[in-house]
Design an enzyme around this catalytic site. Sequence first.
Site, mmCIF file in Angstrom:
data_model
loop_
_atom_site.group_PDB
_atom_site.id
_atom_site.type_symbol
_atom_site.label_atom_id
_atom_site.label_comp_id
_atom_site.label_asym_id
_atom_site.label_seq_id
_atom_site.Cartn_x
_atom_site.Cartn_y
_atom_site.Cartn_z
ATOM 1 N N ARG A 33 -8.637 4.939 5.274
ATOM 2 C CA ARG A 33 -8.086 3.646 5.680
ATOM 3 C C ARG A 33 -6.663 3.848 6.208
ATOM 4 N NH1 ARG A 33 -6.569 1.013 -0.305
ATOM 5 N NH2 ARG A 33 -4.344 1.517 -0.131
ATOM 6 N N GLY A 34 -6.054 2.749 6.663
ATOM 7 C CA GLY A 34 -4.619 2.752 6.964
ATOM 8 C C GLY A 34 -4.224 3.729 8.049
ATOM 9 N N GLU A 35 -3.239 4.563 7.745
ATOM 10 C CA GLU A 35 -2.715 5.479 8.767
ATOM 11 C C GLU A 35 -2.754 6.941 8.312
ATOM 12 O OE1 GLU A 35 0.569 4.206 11.108
ATOM 13 O OE2 GLU A 35 1.429 6.218 11.234
ATOM 14 N N ASP A 36 -2.160 7.215 7.169
ATOM 15 C CA ASP A 36 -2.018 8.623 6.812
ATOM 16 C C ASP A 36 -3.358 9.259 6.425
ATOM 17 O OD1 ASP A 36 -0.223 10.890 6.433
ATOM 18 O OD2 ASP A 36 -0.743 10.726 4.317
ATOM 19 N N ASN A 55 0.823 -1.214 0.000
ATOM 20 C CA ASN A 55 0.000 0.000 0.000
ATOM 21 C C ASN A 55 0.863 1.272 0.000
ATOM 22 O OD1 ASN A 55 -2.369 -1.567 0.057
ATOM 23 N ND2 ASN A 55 -2.068 -1.884 2.223
ATOM 24 N N GLY A 89 0.867 3.710 2.737
ATOM 25 C CA GLY A 89 0.959 4.406 4.015
ATOM 26 C C GLY A 89 2.383 4.676 4.463
ATOM 27 N N ASP A 90 3.269 3.699 4.281
ATOM 28 C CA ASP A 90 4.641 3.886 4.774
ATOM 29 C C ASP A 90 5.308 5.053 4.050
ATOM 30 O OD1 ASP A 90 4.604 1.421 6.412
ATOM 31 O OD2 ASP A 90 4.391 0.466 4.464
ATOM 32 N N TYR A 101 -9.966 -0.605 1.513
ATOM 33 C CA TYR A 101 -9.450 -1.884 1.024
ATOM 34 C C TYR A 101 -10.646 -2.646 0.472
ATOM 35 C CZ TYR A 101 -5.765 -0.559 4.365
ATOM 36 O OH TYR A 101 -4.795 0.115 5.056
#
Length: 364
Positions: free
Chosen positions: A258-261, A17, A19-20, A189
């Site tokens: 979704r995710g983090e950011d 994905n 986000g990182d 997702y």
Amino acid sequence: MTNPALHWDVFCRVIDNFGDIGVCWRLARDLAGRGQTVRLWLDDRSALDWMAPEVVPGAPGVEVRDWPETLGDEQPGDVVIEAFGCELPEPFLQRMARRPHAPVWINLEYLSAQAYVERSHRLRSPQFSGPAAGLDKWFFYPGFTTRTGGLLRAPGLMAEQAAFDREAWLAGLGLRRAADERVVTLFCYDNPGLPALLAELAERPCLLLVTAGAAARQVQALLGPELRQGRLRAHLLPLLSQPEFDHLLWASDLNLVRGEDSFVRAQWAGKPFIWQIYPQHDEAHAAKLGAFLSLYLAATPDAIAARTRALWRAWNGLQGAPAQGLGAWSLLEQGQEAATQWRQQLLIQADLSSQLLSFVANPG
Ligand code: TRH
């Protein structure tokens, strides 16, 4: 107080994905915007082509480097950030240990609202063996309370948002919002709950802005080429740059993220939102979701809090859809106060970059 200009090495491994890389790019830009010099080491920079097309291969103060390819015998800077425990290359660790003044070495962790975050934030991990023996590694946890490292928030974000013109932005996409139409962003997702959500949104006039990737694929499969269902019309977006992604969230009345950011960006957007958490095999995400909801809804009237909790859990497959339906429209109509209050509360804490800058000036 102005911070001295330091050299930062930020290491990021793209697991899957966006986000990182999304978090690390945002952090690098923010630090550079505050006069720092940043080398952003990426093992896969491909997402920057669309996330930051205007500034690739770098930005003022940010140099994007490929690792391991271009690591060579580069010397570490004053601060080394290991994002999300990505494990630094051994030769680089050795060079860190050999520096006369050891760099401040920070493991920047994933975002969570769980209680361990406050306990673990700023903990020191002395290295007794291996290539980095003799160095200290520090754990730095972003978070939602004043005893954590805070959230990424570049200076001026709120002012930028206040000056944002949503109708003009939509017109730039060739879209005109009908007076009674509500705008909903979908970034998710694969989600078995999507048919139920679309059916509910289709009960009233709704313009659904669908992000590229998994969301678009599912919406196309469900709605067909017309991209319509009931009173809902969907619009498929291209991959947007990060600033444009913020505009998308600001233009919407309800954000599914979704995710983090994007989860953090939705909080700064200050609109009702629904979070699809990154699923973990051991179901650890259920506790993580619950911890956030407890904080987020702490000041929300019980009935609205219960409906929001049920909706979020159903959207994450942690429970069935509530008998009265998901309640997306009631969240849209009744969730604004919670979103505004929450953002107010978050604005009180120092942002992540400011906290990193103070920490590196005086670690411990
Ligand atoms: O892509 P994600 O699901 O990333 C996830 C999470 O970070 C998760 O915690 C991590 O473990 C996993 O990756 C490996 O969602 P996230 O975090 O919201 O990142 C998306 C990024 O992509 C964010 O920076 C916003 C950006 N983006 C754009 O800039 N333009 C777009 O059009 C889209 C769809 C996303």
